[in-house]
Design a protein around this motif. Structure first.
Motif, short mmCIF file in Angstrom:
data_model
loop_
_atom_site.label_atom_id
_atom_site.label_comp_id
_atom_site.label_asym_id
_atom_site.label_seq_id
_atom_site.Cartn_x
_atom_site.Cartn_y
_atom_site.Cartn_z
N MET A 30 31.47 46.35 39.35
CA MET A 30 30.78 45.18 39.85
C MET A 30 29.37 45.08 39.29
SD MET A 30 32.72 44.85 43.49
CE MET A 30 31.58 43.83 44.31
N PRO A 31 28.55 44.11 39.72
CA PRO A 31 27.34 43.70 38.99
C PRO A 31 26.61 44.76 38.18
CG PRO A 31 27.41 42.50 41.00
CD PRO A 31 28.58 43.48 41.03
N LYS A 32 26.40 45.92 38.74
CA LYS A 32 25.69 46.95 37.98
C LYS A 32 26.43 47.27 36.68
CE LYS A 32 23.90 51.63 38.42
NZ LYS A 32 23.84 52.81 39.27
N GLY A 33 27.75 47.20 36.71
CA GLY A 33 28.56 47.53 35.54
C GLY A 33 28.93 46.33 34.69
N GLY A 34 28.59 45.13 35.12
CA GLY A 34 28.84 43.96 34.28
C GLY A 34 29.83 42.95 34.82
N VAL A 35 30.42 43.20 35.98
CA VAL A 35 31.34 42.24 36.57
C VAL A 35 30.56 41.38 37.56
CG1 VAL A 35 33.37 41.94 38.04
CG2 VAL A 35 33.35 43.68 36.26
N TYR A 36 30.67 40.08 37.42
CA TYR A 36 29.87 39.17 38.23
C TYR A 36 30.69 38.38 39.24
CZ TYR A 36 25.96 40.36 35.37
OH TYR A 36 24.95 41.07 34.76
N GLY A 37 32.01 38.60 39.27
CA GLY A 37 32.79 37.87 40.24
C GLY A 37 34.20 38.40 40.37
N TYR A 38 34.84 38.00 41.47
CA TYR A 38 36.20 38.41 41.76
C TYR A 38 36.90 37.30 42.52
CZ TYR A 38 40.14 40.61 44.09
OH TYR A 38 41.39 40.90 44.56
N VAL A 39 38.11 36.97 42.07
CA VAL A 39 38.96 36.03 42.78
C VAL A 39 40.35 36.64 42.82
CG1 VAL A 39 40.00 33.72 42.78
CG2 VAL A 39 37.64 34.01 42.06
N ASN A 40 40.96 36.65 44.00
CA ASN A 40 42.31 37.14 44.14
C ASN A 40 43.29 36.14 43.54
OD1 ASN A 40 45.02 37.59 45.54
ND2 ASN A 40 43.83 39.35 46.25
N LYS A 41 44.35 36.63 42.90
CA LYS A 41 45.32 35.75 42.28
C LYS A 41 46.04 34.85 43.28
CE LYS A 41 46.46 38.27 38.12
NZ LYS A 41 47.55 38.89 37.34
N LYS A 42 45.97 35.19 44.54
CA LYS A 42 46.61 34.37 45.58
C LYS A 42 45.72 33.19 45.97
CE LYS A 42 49.00 38.40 47.29
NZ LYS A 42 49.01 39.46 48.29
N ALA A 43 44.52 33.14 45.46
CA ALA A 43 43.58 32.07 45.80
C ALA A 43 44.08 30.73 45.24
CB ALA A 43 42.20 32.38 45.24
N GLN A 44 43.66 29.67 45.88
CA GLN A 44 43.99 28.33 45.42
C GLN A 44 43.13 27.97 44.22
OE1 GLN A 44 46.47 26.35 46.87
NE2 GLN A 44 46.94 28.24 47.98
N LEU A 45 43.59 27.04 43.42
CA LEU A 45 42.88 26.62 42.21
C LEU A 45 41.43 26.21 42.48
CD1 LEU A 45 42.89 26.09 39.18
CD2 LEU A 45 43.84 23.82 39.67
N PRO A 46 41.14 25.46 43.55
CA PRO A 46 39.73 25.10 43.79
C PRO A 46 38.80 26.32 43.91
CG PRO A 46 41.16 23.72 45.12
CD PRO A 46 42.03 24.79 44.51
N GLN A 47 39.30 27.40 44.51
CA GLN A 47 38.46 28.60 44.63
C GLN A 47 38.21 29.22 43.26
OE1 GLN A 47 40.01 31.75 47.12
NE2 GLN A 47 38.04 32.82 47.13
N LEU A 48 39.22 29.26 42.42
CA LEU A 48 39.04 29.80 41.07
C LEU A 48 38.05 28.94 40.28
CD1 LEU A 48 39.73 31.77 38.80
CD2 LEU A 48 41.74 30.34 38.30
N LEU A 49 38.19 27.63 40.38
CA LEU A 49 37.26 26.73 39.68
C LEU A 49 35.84 26.90 40.18
CD1 LEU A 49 39.47 23.51 39.47
CD2 LEU A 49 38.97 25.16 37.65
N GLU A 50 35.69 27.08 41.49
CA GLU A 50 34.36 27.30 42.06
C GLU A 50 33.74 28.58 41.50
OE1 GLU A 50 32.17 28.13 46.36
OE2 GLU A 50 34.26 27.54 46.34
#
Length: 83
Positions: free
Chosen positions: A41-61
């Motif tokens: 996560m952020p310290k290592g370079g990852v700035y976000g996470y979305v579960n694959k079960k999420a709806q498209l609007p959440q991924l777009l957000e």
């Protein structure tokens, strides 16, 4: 980044991506548990996470938030971290 695309250690993949382009904002798109990527996560370079079960609007957000320079972590992840 879909973590299933890589058989390598995710930390190493993230590190290599950051070496190639330090300003890259990495969004994990995964259905694995949070423990699988927490060390990246952020310290290592990852700035976000979305579960694959999420709806498209959440991924777009999430993509929009990262594009604007922010972090994005799904509510499910944040709730899990608080419990």
């Amino acid at each position: 980044m879909d973590d299933l695309l890589f058989e390598l250690d995710l930390r190493q993949v993230v590190k290599k991506l950051r070496q190639i382009n330090p300003v890259t904002r990495i969004l994990f798109f995964s259905d694995r548990g949070e423990e699988h990527f927490l060390s990246c996560m952020p310290k290592g370079g990852v700035y976000g996470y979305v579960n694959k079960k999420a709806q498209l609007p959440q991924l777009l957000e999430a993509v929009k938030e990262l594009a604007e320079g922010h972090h994005y972590f799904s509510q499910e992840l944040l709730i899990e971290r608080l419990l």
